[in-house]
Design an enzyme around this catalytic site. Structure first.
Site, mmCIF file in Angstrom:
data_model
loop_
_atom_site.group_PDB
_atom_site.id
_atom_site.type_symbol
_atom_site.label_atom_id
_atom_site.label_comp_id
_atom_site.label_asym_id
_atom_site.label_seq_id
_atom_site.Cartn_x
_atom_site.Cartn_y
_atom_site.Cartn_z
ATOM 1 N N ASP A 180 0.838 -1.192 0.000
ATOM 2 C CA ASP A 180 0.000 0.000 0.000
ATOM 3 C C ASP A 180 0.877 1.247 0.000
ATOM 4 O O ASP A 180 1.575 1.523 0.969
ATOM 5 C CB ASP A 180 -0.898 -0.027 1.246
ATOM 6 C CG ASP A 180 -1.952 1.069 1.232
ATOM 7 O OD1 ASP A 180 -1.949 1.890 0.299
ATOM 8 O OD2 ASP A 180 -2.780 1.083 2.158
ATOM 9 N N HIS A 182 -0.439 4.171 -0.062
ATOM 10 C CA HIS A 182 -1.210 4.982 0.887
ATOM 11 C C HIS A 182 -1.236 6.461 0.529
ATOM 12 O O HIS A 182 -1.419 7.328 1.396
ATOM 13 C CB HIS A 182 -0.652 4.793 2.302
ATOM 14 C CG HIS A 182 -1.697 4.855 3.379
ATOM 15 N ND1 HIS A 182 -1.880 5.937 4.187
ATOM 16 C CD2 HIS A 182 -2.625 3.943 3.763
ATOM 17 C CE1 HIS A 182 -2.863 5.711 5.043
ATOM 18 N NE2 HIS A 182 -3.340 4.489 4.794
ATOM 19 N N GLU A 206 -1.149 -0.757 -4.116
ATOM 20 C CA GLU A 206 -2.371 -0.011 -3.830
ATOM 21 C C GLU A 206 -2.088 1.481 -3.798
ATOM 22 O O GLU A 206 -1.125 1.930 -3.174
ATOM 23 C CB GLU A 206 -2.930 -0.466 -2.480
ATOM 24 C CG GLU A 206 -4.180 0.272 -2.050
ATOM 25 C CD GLU A 206 -4.742 -0.282 -0.749
ATOM 26 O OE1 GLU A 206 -5.491 0.459 -0.084
ATOM 27 O OE2 GLU A 206 -4.431 -1.436 -0.393
ATOM 28 N N GLU A 232 -10.476 3.075 -2.185
ATOM 29 C CA GLU A 232 -11.005 3.360 -0.853
ATOM 30 C C GLU A 232 -11.446 4.807 -0.722
ATOM 31 O O GLU A 232 -12.236 5.141 0.174
ATOM 32 C CB GLU A 232 -9.970 3.042 0.223
ATOM 33 C CG GLU A 232 -8.760 3.949 0.227
ATOM 34 C CD GLU A 232 -7.674 3.465 1.170
ATOM 35 O OE1 GLU A 232 -7.529 4.049 2.263
ATOM 36 O OE2 GLU A 232 -6.988 2.495 0.828
ATOM 37 N N ASP A 255 -15.030 0.715 -0.288
ATOM 38 C CA ASP A 255 -15.265 0.524 1.147
ATOM 39 C C ASP A 255 -16.772 0.538 1.371
ATOM 40 O O ASP A 255 -17.441 1.529 1.079
ATOM 41 C CB ASP A 255 -14.584 1.650 1.934
ATOM 42 C CG ASP A 255 -14.588 1.405 3.430
ATOM 43 O OD1 ASP A 255 -15.684 1.133 3.969
ATOM 44 O OD2 ASP A 255 -13.516 1.482 4.057
ATOM 45 N N HIS A 282 -12.145 -2.702 0.677
ATOM 46 C CA HIS A 282 -11.384 -2.044 1.732
ATOM 47 C C HIS A 282 -12.154 -2.189 3.038
ATOM 48 O O HIS A 282 -13.346 -1.923 3.097
ATOM 49 C CB HIS A 282 -11.233 -0.568 1.357
ATOM 50 C CG HIS A 282 -10.465 0.261 2.322
ATOM 51 N ND1 HIS A 282 -11.062 1.162 3.178
ATOM 52 C CD2 HIS A 282 -9.134 0.355 2.549
ATOM 53 C CE1 HIS A 282 -10.140 1.780 3.896
ATOM 54 N NE2 HIS A 282 -8.955 1.318 3.534
#
Length: 380
Positions: A180, A182, A206, A232, A255, A282
């Site tokens: 990830d 992020h 990700e 997400e 999500d 997610h």
């Protein structure tokens, strides 16, 4: 049957639960957690109460359409998280009233269990091996971890080498790894990192860039063979649409507590299927969010793997994924897989008394603010 009340509960470690009750006593639970913004989501429920107290709770799609479209302003994390929690609770209520799992009402199961992955921090390389061993002992065969800690916009070869070191440490423990980024990595470094990681055989990378940079994501997706995962921070099928059309994504991660609940995420999954895109919802959140994800996994053939928050570092102060469940086995992984719940509604039983007690001491969770070495803001 009419909706009598819609309640919200702000419970630790950072969750927002929703309870919908009908005038005949039937009820359902959902989760509208929006990490760090519980107060804003709770405020959005004032509008939903005004519209839907007195409405037929079985008319889930009608409620969804009104909830999404009738306020003139639509979409975004706050409004969609509130609608998500309401939608989950309505599916739970309807399933309970009819004595059927939500997945049965949505067309029946396509699978009996779904592979799960757990999260390990990996902000510092020395942490990775020990954390991966711990997850392997729990029966997991896959983990997701952060690619980097705080990062400058232009990095050094050493920073890139550290990412590979983290991956190797987890793989040495027999783990498949999703990495990830992020949103911490900016375009000047993202291409280098993605190219360097390609030979490592990752499950996915990700958010190599934030989804607000679709043109850069498309470029990276066409540069490397590693699957690109994102989603997400997308909140509806319309948000996902351009990423399908550009070929910028291989695995979507809606999500279910942010992207319109079970109803909308089932539609998003169907759209993804038309583009041969996999789904990996997610879910670093609570038990109701995870239970909703498993209803989606039961009905959507392109769900490939499921994130779960068991033991995640956010779950502090003795509060973990299974705390508010009366039957913890329902969401306990077995040999790295989560069974599809067979109980009515979302398939989990919530300890209502414990939730009401926890709501008396409401959390005020906030994510940390990071800075780079020069003192400027760094993406968390």
């Amino acid at each position: 049957m009419k909706i009598r009340r819609i309640e919200t509960f702000v419970v630790p470690p950072r969750w927002l639960f929703v309870r919908v009750e009908a005038d005949d006593g039937h009820f359902g639970w959902g989760e509208g957690s929006l990490e760090g913004h519980a107060e804003a989501v709770e405020g959005a429920f004032e509008n939903l109460r005004d519209r839907f107290v007195g409405h037929d709770p079985f008319r889930i799609e009608d409620i969804w359409q009104i909830g999404y479209r009738s306020g003139f302003y639509r979409g975004g994390p706050v409004l969609m998280s509130a609608l998500s929690g309401l939608d989950q609770a309505l599916w739970d209520l309807k399933g309970r009233a009819l004595g059927q799992p939500a997945w049965e009402l949505m067309g029946g199961r396509v699978r009996d269990r779904i592979r799960a992955y757990a999260w390990i921090g990996a902000d510092r390389p020395h942490e990775v091996g020990e954390a991966a061993r711990g997850r392997r002992a729990q029966g997991f065969s896959a983990v997701k971890m952060n690619a980097t800690a705080e990062l400058d916009r232009i990095g050094t070869p050493k920073a890139i080498e550290d990412v590979a070191e983290r991956v190797h440490a987890a793989q040495a423990e027999g783990m498949d790894v999703g990495l990830d980024f992020h949103g911490r990595v900016h375009r000047p470094m993202a291409k280098q990192l993605a190219k360097m990681l390609e030979p490592l055989g990752l499950l996915f990378i990700e958010e190599p860039l934030l989804s607000e940079n679709p043109e850069g994501l498309a470029q990276i997706a066409h540069l490397v063979a590693t699957p690109i995962a994102l989603g997400e921070r997308l909140y509806s099928r319309w948000d996902f649409k351009p990423f399908f059309e550009s070929g910028a994504v291989d695995i979507i991660q809606p999500d279910l507590s942010h992207a319109g609940g079970l109803s909308e995420c089932r539609r998003i999954a169907a759209m993804a299927e038309a583009y041969d895109v996999a789904v990996a919802p997610h879910c670093p959140l609570g038990p109701l969010a995870l239970a909703a994800c498993l209803q989606l996994a039961a009905t959507a053939p392109n769900v490939a793997i499921q994130e779960m928050s068991l033991g995640i570092h956010y779950n502090t102060g003795g509060h973990d994924l299974l705390n508010f469940l009366t039957d913890k086995q329902v969401l306990t992984p077995v040999d790295g897989y989560l069974p599809i719940p067979t109980g009515p509604g979302l398939g989990v039983e919530i300890d209502e008394a414990a939730v009401r007690e926890a709501d008396k001491d409401r959390h005020r969770w906030r994510n940390p603010v990071w800075r780079t070495r020069d003192g400027s803001f760094a993406e968390w």
